[in-house]
Design a protein around this motif. Sequence first.
Motif, mmCIF file in Angstrom:
data_model
loop_
_atom_site.group_PDB
_atom_site.id
_atom_site.type_symbol
_atom_site.label_atom_id
_atom_site.label_comp_id
_atom_site.label_asym_id
_atom_site.label_seq_id
_atom_site.Cartn_x
_atom_site.Cartn_y
_atom_site.Cartn_z
ATOM 1 N N LEU A 197 -1.410 6.088 1.798
ATOM 2 C CA LEU A 197 -2.661 5.385 2.074
ATOM 3 C C LEU A 197 -2.570 4.580 3.365
ATOM 4 O O LEU A 197 -3.550 4.461 4.094
ATOM 5 N N LEU B 142 -10.926 3.604 -2.474
ATOM 6 C CA LEU B 142 -9.663 4.300 -2.697
ATOM 7 C C LEU B 142 -8.504 3.298 -2.792
ATOM 8 O O LEU B 142 -7.661 3.384 -3.683
ATOM 9 N N VAL B 143 -8.490 2.344 -1.867
ATOM 10 C CA VAL B 143 -7.426 1.333 -1.876
ATOM 11 C C VAL B 143 -7.492 0.511 -3.164
ATOM 12 O O VAL B 143 -6.462 0.214 -3.776
ATOM 13 N N LEU C 24 0.854 -1.187 0.000
ATOM 14 C CA LEU C 24 0.000 0.000 0.000
ATOM 15 C C LEU C 24 0.893 1.241 0.000
ATOM 16 O O LEU C 24 1.868 1.291 0.735
ATOM 17 N N ARG D 3 -15.756 3.398 1.760
ATOM 18 C CA ARG D 3 -15.184 4.524 1.024
ATOM 19 C C ARG D 3 -13.663 4.376 0.902
ATOM 20 O O ARG D 3 -13.071 4.701 -0.116
ATOM 21 N N LEU D 4 -13.037 3.833 1.952
ATOM 22 C CA LEU D 4 -11.597 3.592 1.863
ATOM 23 C C LEU D 4 -11.286 2.406 0.962
ATOM 24 O O LEU D 4 -10.276 2.395 0.268
ATOM 25 N N GLU E 24 -6.019 2.461 -5.986
ATOM 26 C CA GLU E 24 -4.554 2.516 -5.853
ATOM 27 C C GLU E 24 -3.939 1.184 -6.283
ATOM 28 O O GLU E 24 -2.899 1.152 -6.937
#
Lengths: 143, 143
Positions: free
Chosen positions: A119, B122-123, A115, B118-119, B126
Motif C-alpha cells: 500500500l 483502502l488504507v 502501512l 478511494r485510497l 487495511e
Amino acid sequence: VARELLILAVGRLKDPLLERASADYFKRCRGRFAGKVREVKTLARLKAAVPGDATLVCLDPRGRAESSERFARRLETWLQIPSRPVVFAIGGADGLDQELRDRAHHVMSLGPMTLAHRLARLVLTEQLYRAVSILEGSPYHRG
Amino acid sequence: VARELLILAVGRLKDPLLERASADYFKRCRGRFAGKVREVKTLARLKAAVPGDATLVCLDPRGRAESSERFARRLETWLQIPSRPVVFAIGGADGLDQELRDRAHHVMSLGPMTLAHRLARLVLTEQLYRAVSILEGSPYHRG
C-alpha cells in the motif's frame, strides 16, 4: 529530456490489482518525469541499485510526515537538478537501515500508521501524481 | 453475535481493482466483526444513514493521526460496546462538515498528506485488518 524517477522496493508486489493502479498514476505523470519501479530481493541489493548520482529519498516511519503541498515543493526541487535521477527507496517488512537513511537526501514518512509496503507503494505513486497536479495547478488536488 | 462495522462513504469507488483489494481485507476481519461498505451520493444522505445508536468515527484531515497500535486499542473499545454498530464516515471531495464532526465519538486522520478518498477507503480497511492482527497477536503486524 524527461527526468528519471525510480521507485526501488524490496520485495515483490505480487498483486496485479495494486500494480495496475500504481502504474496508472505513473502514466499520468509523464509530462514531468518518466517513472519506473524496480523490485529487488534484499536490502543489500537495493543499496547496490541506487545510482551514485541519485537524489535519494527514503520512506521510513522515522521520517518527516508532511502535507502533500510540501511534498510537491520538495519534488519540484529534486526534479530541477539536471542529470540526477530521483530515487525513492521502500524497504520490505524489515524496513531500511541507518546507513541508507544517512545516505538519503530526505527521509519521509506517509504518516504515523504502519502501512503494508504494497500500500505504501500505491500511496507514494498517488502522492507523486498529486504533487504533479499541485505543481501544474490542475483540479485533481483541491486539498 | 458478530459486531457490525460499517463504512459509509460519499461517492462511488468506480474502481473494481481497489474495491476487491478492500473487500479482501474485510473478509479477513470476520472473526472480529462483520464489515460492510455503503456508498451514498451526498453528505446529507450520509448523515441520514448513520444509525442513531452507532459509535461514529469520522475520517477527516483535522482529526488525530495516531499509530496503528493506538488505533487497534480504540477499535477494541468500540467493538466491546454491545449492540452498538461502529460506523466510519468518509466524505467525498468536499469532505465532511462540522455538524458531523461534532456528532462523532472520534475524528481520525490517516496522516498529513491529502489522500484520494478511494485510497483512504483502502488504507482504512487495511488498518482495520492490521488492528485485528494487533489485537490477536498475529504475525501480520510487526510494526
